[in-house]
Write a protein that holds these residues in place. Structure first.
Motif, PDB file in Angstrom:
ATOM      1  N   ARG A  60      -3.538   9.570   7.509  1.00 21.98           N
ATOM      2  CA  ARG A  60      -4.625  10.077   6.676  1.00 21.98           C
ATOM      3  C   ARG A  60      -5.674   9.012   6.396  1.00 21.98           C
ATOM      4  O   ARG A  60      -6.834   9.333   6.154  1.00 21.98           O
ATOM      5  CB  ARG A  60      -4.066  10.606   5.357  1.00 21.98           C
ATOM      6  CG  ARG A  60      -3.347  11.911   5.502  1.00 21.98           C
ATOM      7  CD  ARG A  60      -2.947  12.450   4.157  1.00 21.98           C
ATOM      8  NE  ARG A  60      -2.170  13.675   4.370  1.00 21.98           N
ATOM      9  CZ  ARG A  60      -1.181  14.073   3.625  1.00 21.98           C
ATOM     10  NH1 ARG A  60      -0.820  13.355   2.563  1.00 21.98           N
ATOM     11  NH2 ARG A  60      -0.548  15.175   3.873  1.00 21.98           N
ATOM     12  N   HIS A  61      -5.277   7.750   6.395  1.00 22.29           N
ATOM     13  CA  HIS A  61      -6.200   6.671   6.072  1.00 22.29           C
ATOM     14  C   HIS A  61      -6.856   6.056   7.307  1.00 22.29           C
ATOM     15  O   HIS A  61      -7.633   5.117   7.184  1.00 22.29           O
ATOM     16  CB  HIS A  61      -5.481   5.582   5.276  1.00 22.29           C
ATOM     17  CG  HIS A  61      -4.920   6.083   3.990  1.00 22.29           C
ATOM     18  ND1 HIS A  61      -5.692   6.622   3.000  1.00 22.29           N
ATOM     19  CD2 HIS A  61      -3.642   6.141   3.529  1.00 22.29           C
ATOM     20  CE1 HIS A  61      -4.942   6.979   1.978  1.00 22.29           C
ATOM     21  NE2 HIS A  61      -3.673   6.695   2.287  1.00 22.29           N
ATOM     22  N   VAL A  62      -6.567   6.598   8.488  1.00 21.41           N
ATOM     23  CA  VAL A  62      -7.166   6.075   9.724  1.00 21.41           C
ATOM     24  C   VAL A  62      -8.531   6.726   9.891  1.00 21.41           C
ATOM     25  O   VAL A  62      -8.658   7.953   9.851  1.00 21.41           O
ATOM     26  CB  VAL A  62      -6.269   6.404  10.944  1.00 21.41           C
ATOM     27  CG1 VAL A  62      -6.967   5.991  12.221  1.00 21.41           C
ATOM     28  CG2 VAL A  62      -4.932   5.704  10.814  1.00 21.41           C
ATOM     29  N   PRO A  63      -9.575   5.916  10.067  1.00 17.55           N
ATOM     30  CA  PRO A  63     -10.902   6.504  10.298  1.00 17.55           C
ATOM     31  C   PRO A  63     -10.976   7.107  11.702  1.00 17.55           C
ATOM     32  O   PRO A  63     -10.865   6.401  12.688  1.00 17.55           O
ATOM     33  CB  PRO A  63     -11.855   5.322  10.137  1.00 17.55           C
ATOM     34  CG  PRO A  63     -11.024   4.125  10.410  1.00 17.55           C
ATOM     35  CD  PRO A  63      -9.614   4.469  10.022  1.00 17.55           C
ATOM     36  N   TRP A  64     -11.153   8.382  11.774  1.00 16.32           N
ATOM     37  CA  TRP A  64     -11.222   9.068  13.061  1.00 16.32           C
ATOM     38  C   TRP A  64     -12.633   9.039  13.515  1.00 16.32           C
ATOM     39  O   TRP A  64     -13.478   9.477  13.771  1.00 16.32           O
ATOM     40  CB  TRP A  64     -10.656  10.462  12.980  1.00 16.32           C
ATOM     41  CG  TRP A  64      -9.205  10.455  12.681  1.00 16.32           C
ATOM     42  CD1 TRP A  64      -8.635  10.659  11.484  1.00 16.32           C
ATOM     43  CD2 TRP A  64      -8.137  10.166  13.586  1.00 16.32           C
ATOM     44  NE1 TRP A  64      -7.282  10.536  11.561  1.00 16.32           N
ATOM     45  CE2 TRP A  64      -6.937  10.249  12.845  1.00 16.32           C
ATOM     46  CE3 TRP A  64      -8.064   9.854  14.925  1.00 16.32           C
ATOM     47  CZ2 TRP A  64      -5.707  10.019  13.428  1.00 16.32           C
ATOM     48  CZ3 TRP A  64      -6.821   9.643  15.479  1.00 16.32           C
ATOM     49  CH2 TRP A  64      -5.665   9.728  14.731  1.00 16.32           C
TER      50      TRP A  64
END
Length: 64
Positions: A60-64
């Motif tokens: 959820r905290h990974v910038p896509w």
């Protein structure tokens, strides 16, 4: 005759690989017998790795 590439390991290679794995396991076991901290740390690592939802939280905290 056509040269064929080797497929898999020979019996001697399996023996060396198995002995290596046994030696590593014996070393870790001996280390764990001497000090209880080793098994406590190993258990903590495994519990954190297998905790439900941990991977989802990280994704959820990974910038896509």
């Amino acid at each position: 005759m056509r040269d064929q590439p080797d497929r898999g390991m020979a019996t001697a290679e399996y023996t060396v690989g198995t002995l290596g794995a046994v030696m590593i396991a014996a070393f870790l076991f001996k280390l764990g017998l001497d000090d209880n901290w080793f098994f406590d740390e190993l258990k903590g690592i495994i519990e954190r790795a297998l905790r439900p939802g941990l991977l989802i939280d990280h994704l959820r905290h990974v910038p896509w």
